[in-house]
Structures are given as structure tokens and as C-alpha cells.
Motif scaffolding. Sequence first.
Motif, PDB file in Angstrom:
ATOM      1  N   ALA A 159       6.535   8.063  -2.414  1.00  0.00           N
ATOM      2  CA  ALA A 159       7.779   8.034  -3.189  1.00  0.00           C
ATOM      3  C   ALA A 159       7.558   8.817  -4.476  1.00  0.00           C
ATOM      4  CB  ALA A 159       8.188   6.600  -3.514  1.00  0.00           C
ATOM      5  N   VAL A 160       8.588   9.520  -4.902  1.00  0.00           N
ATOM      6  CA  VAL A 160       8.525  10.288  -6.140  1.00  0.00           C
ATOM      7  C   VAL A 160       9.717   9.891  -7.002  1.00  0.00           C
ATOM      8  CG1 VAL A 160       8.543  12.582  -7.190  1.00  0.00           C
ATOM      9  CG2 VAL A 160       7.387  12.229  -4.993  1.00  0.00           C
ATOM     10  N   VAL A 161       9.420   9.487  -8.235  1.00  0.00           N
ATOM     11  CA  VAL A 161      10.451   9.119  -9.202  1.00  0.00           C
ATOM     12  C   VAL A 161      10.547  10.245 -10.226  1.00  0.00           C
ATOM     13  CG1 VAL A 161      11.094   7.486 -11.024  1.00  0.00           C
ATOM     14  CG2 VAL A 161      10.000   6.659  -8.928  1.00  0.00           C
ATOM     15  N   THR A 210      12.845   9.994  -4.371  1.00  0.00           N
ATOM     16  CA  THR A 210      12.769  10.548  -3.029  1.00  0.00           C
ATOM     17  C   THR A 210      11.634   9.831  -2.312  1.00  0.00           C
ATOM     18  OG1 THR A 210      11.314  12.337  -3.762  1.00  0.00           O
ATOM     19  CG2 THR A 210      13.659  12.827  -3.643  1.00  0.00           C
ATOM     20  N   GLY A 211      11.833   9.579  -1.046  1.00  0.00           N
ATOM     21  CA  GLY A 211      10.810   8.886  -0.273  1.00  0.00           C
ATOM     22  C   GLY A 211      11.098   7.404  -0.160  1.00  0.00           C
ATOM     23  N   ASP A 212      10.051   6.602  -0.166  1.00  0.00           N
ATOM     24  CA  ASP A 212      10.108   5.168   0.098  1.00  0.00           C
ATOM     25  C   ASP A 212      10.626   4.390  -1.121  1.00  0.00           C
ATOM     26  OD1 ASP A 212       9.750   2.559   0.915  1.00  0.00           O
ATOM     27  OD2 ASP A 212       7.640   2.805   1.465  1.00  0.00           O
ATOM     28  N   LEU A 253       9.015   0.986  -2.171  1.00  0.00           N
ATOM     29  CA  LEU A 253       7.820   1.031  -3.003  1.00  0.00           C
ATOM     30  C   LEU A 253       8.199   1.013  -4.484  1.00  0.00           C
ATOM     31  CD1 LEU A 253       4.734   1.231  -2.907  1.00  0.00           C
ATOM     32  CD2 LEU A 253       4.981   3.717  -2.825  1.00  0.00           C
ATOM     33  N   VAL A 254       9.244   1.734  -4.827  1.00  0.00           N
ATOM     34  CA  VAL A 254       9.725   1.761  -6.214  1.00  0.00           C
ATOM     35  C   VAL A 254      10.184   0.375  -6.635  1.00  0.00           C
ATOM     36  CG1 VAL A 254      11.444   2.755  -7.776  1.00  0.00           C
ATOM     37  CG2 VAL A 254      10.369   4.189  -6.024  1.00  0.00           C
ATOM     38  N   VAL A 255      10.905  -0.319  -5.773  1.00  0.00           N
ATOM     39  CA  VAL A 255      11.396  -1.664  -6.089  1.00  0.00           C
ATOM     40  C   VAL A 255      10.225  -2.620  -6.300  1.00  0.00           C
ATOM     41  CG1 VAL A 255      12.703  -3.632  -5.187  1.00  0.00           C
ATOM     42  CG2 VAL A 255      13.604  -1.315  -4.924  1.00  0.00           C
ATOM     43  N   SER A 306       0.865  -1.184   0.000  1.00  0.00           N
ATOM     44  CA  SER A 306       0.000   0.000   0.000  1.00  0.00           C
ATOM     45  C   SER A 306       0.894   1.225   0.000  1.00  0.00           C
ATOM     46  CB  SER A 306      -0.913   0.023   1.224  1.00  0.00           C
ATOM     47  OG  SER A 306      -1.872  -1.006   1.159  1.00  0.00           O
ATOM     48  N   GLY A 307       0.511   2.230  -0.760  1.00  0.00           N
ATOM     49  CA  GLY A 307       1.276   3.471  -0.801  1.00  0.00           C
ATOM     50  C   GLY A 307       0.975   4.244  -2.069  1.00  0.00           C
ATOM     51  N   THR A 308       1.588   5.406  -2.173  1.00  0.00           N
ATOM     52  CA  THR A 308       1.421   6.242  -3.361  1.00  0.00           C
ATOM     53  C   THR A 308       2.791   6.496  -3.982  1.00  0.00           C
ATOM     54  OG1 THR A 308       1.509   8.210  -1.950  1.00  0.00           O
ATOM     55  CG2 THR A 308      -0.676   7.393  -2.570  1.00  0.00           C
ATOM     56  N   LEU A 309       2.813   6.442  -5.295  1.00  0.00           N
ATOM     57  CA  LEU A 309       4.054   6.622  -6.053  1.00  0.00           C
ATOM     58  C   LEU A 309       3.765   7.600  -7.186  1.00  0.00           C
ATOM     59  CD1 LEU A 309       6.971   5.755  -6.707  1.00  0.00           C
ATOM     60  CD2 LEU A 309       6.035   3.793  -7.895  1.00  0.00           C
TER      61      LEU A 309
END
Length: 123
Positions: free
Chosen positions: A61-63, A92-94, A97-99, A25-28
Motif C-alpha cells: 500500500a502507498v499513502v 493505492t494498494g491494500d 493495511l492502512v486502516v 504482515s505487509g509493507t506500507l
Amino acid sequence: MLDATTRFFENLDRRGYEPLLTKTSGTLRFDLNEGPQTRHWLLVIDRGRLRVSQEAREADAVVGTTPELFEDLATGRENGLAALIRGDMTVTGDVRLVVQVERLFPDPPGSREPHRVFHREVY
């Protein structure tokens, strides 16, 4: 005609649920930077349920990357983790979550990685 980036995000939104992300769960947010303009894509994940919008709101997280590189990611011509290690993308951030979300991107054209083939056969 839609570009590969738009198709990628529309397909995620249409999919609605991804079993690989059941425990996630999260926002990217993806910020595609081209000169002074930035195109935003927000992916909201709620225990595998996916929702996509083009919002610039805060995210876990922000890519940051270029539209060209993201197009390569969306078509499988480029690997996100490799681009991150090379410094072609910023996060930046988590980072976890990106992985986890990286698994949603297509494999390179013509490849047959075992975990991806298994995923396609089971689901």
C-alpha cells in the motif's frame, strides 16, 4: 531538532514490535509530496514486528500526502481516516493495511478514547 514525522517513524522502528499488529504482515510506503520532491518512508510489518526505512521501493500500500498533513497525523492533530475520506490523502494498494496501521498514530491532544487508554494500561 527532529520534526514530528521523523520522530514518529524513528519511534516505530525503535519499538520493534506492536501487539496490535500481531496478525498483520505487509509493507506500507508513505510518500510525502512537496512540489517536485517526495520524501519516502517505508514501514515493513511482519506479524507485528516493525521495521522502518526511507526507501522508495514497491509496497503493498502507498499513502500519498503532504509533509504538513503527515506532521498533523504524527502529532494527533489530524485523523488519517478522516483525511482520506476528505481526499487530502491518497491510497493505492491494500487499503486494509492502512486502516490497521492508523491505530499506531497518536490520539488528539487531551483525548482519552477507551481503546487507547486500555492499550496503554495493558502493555
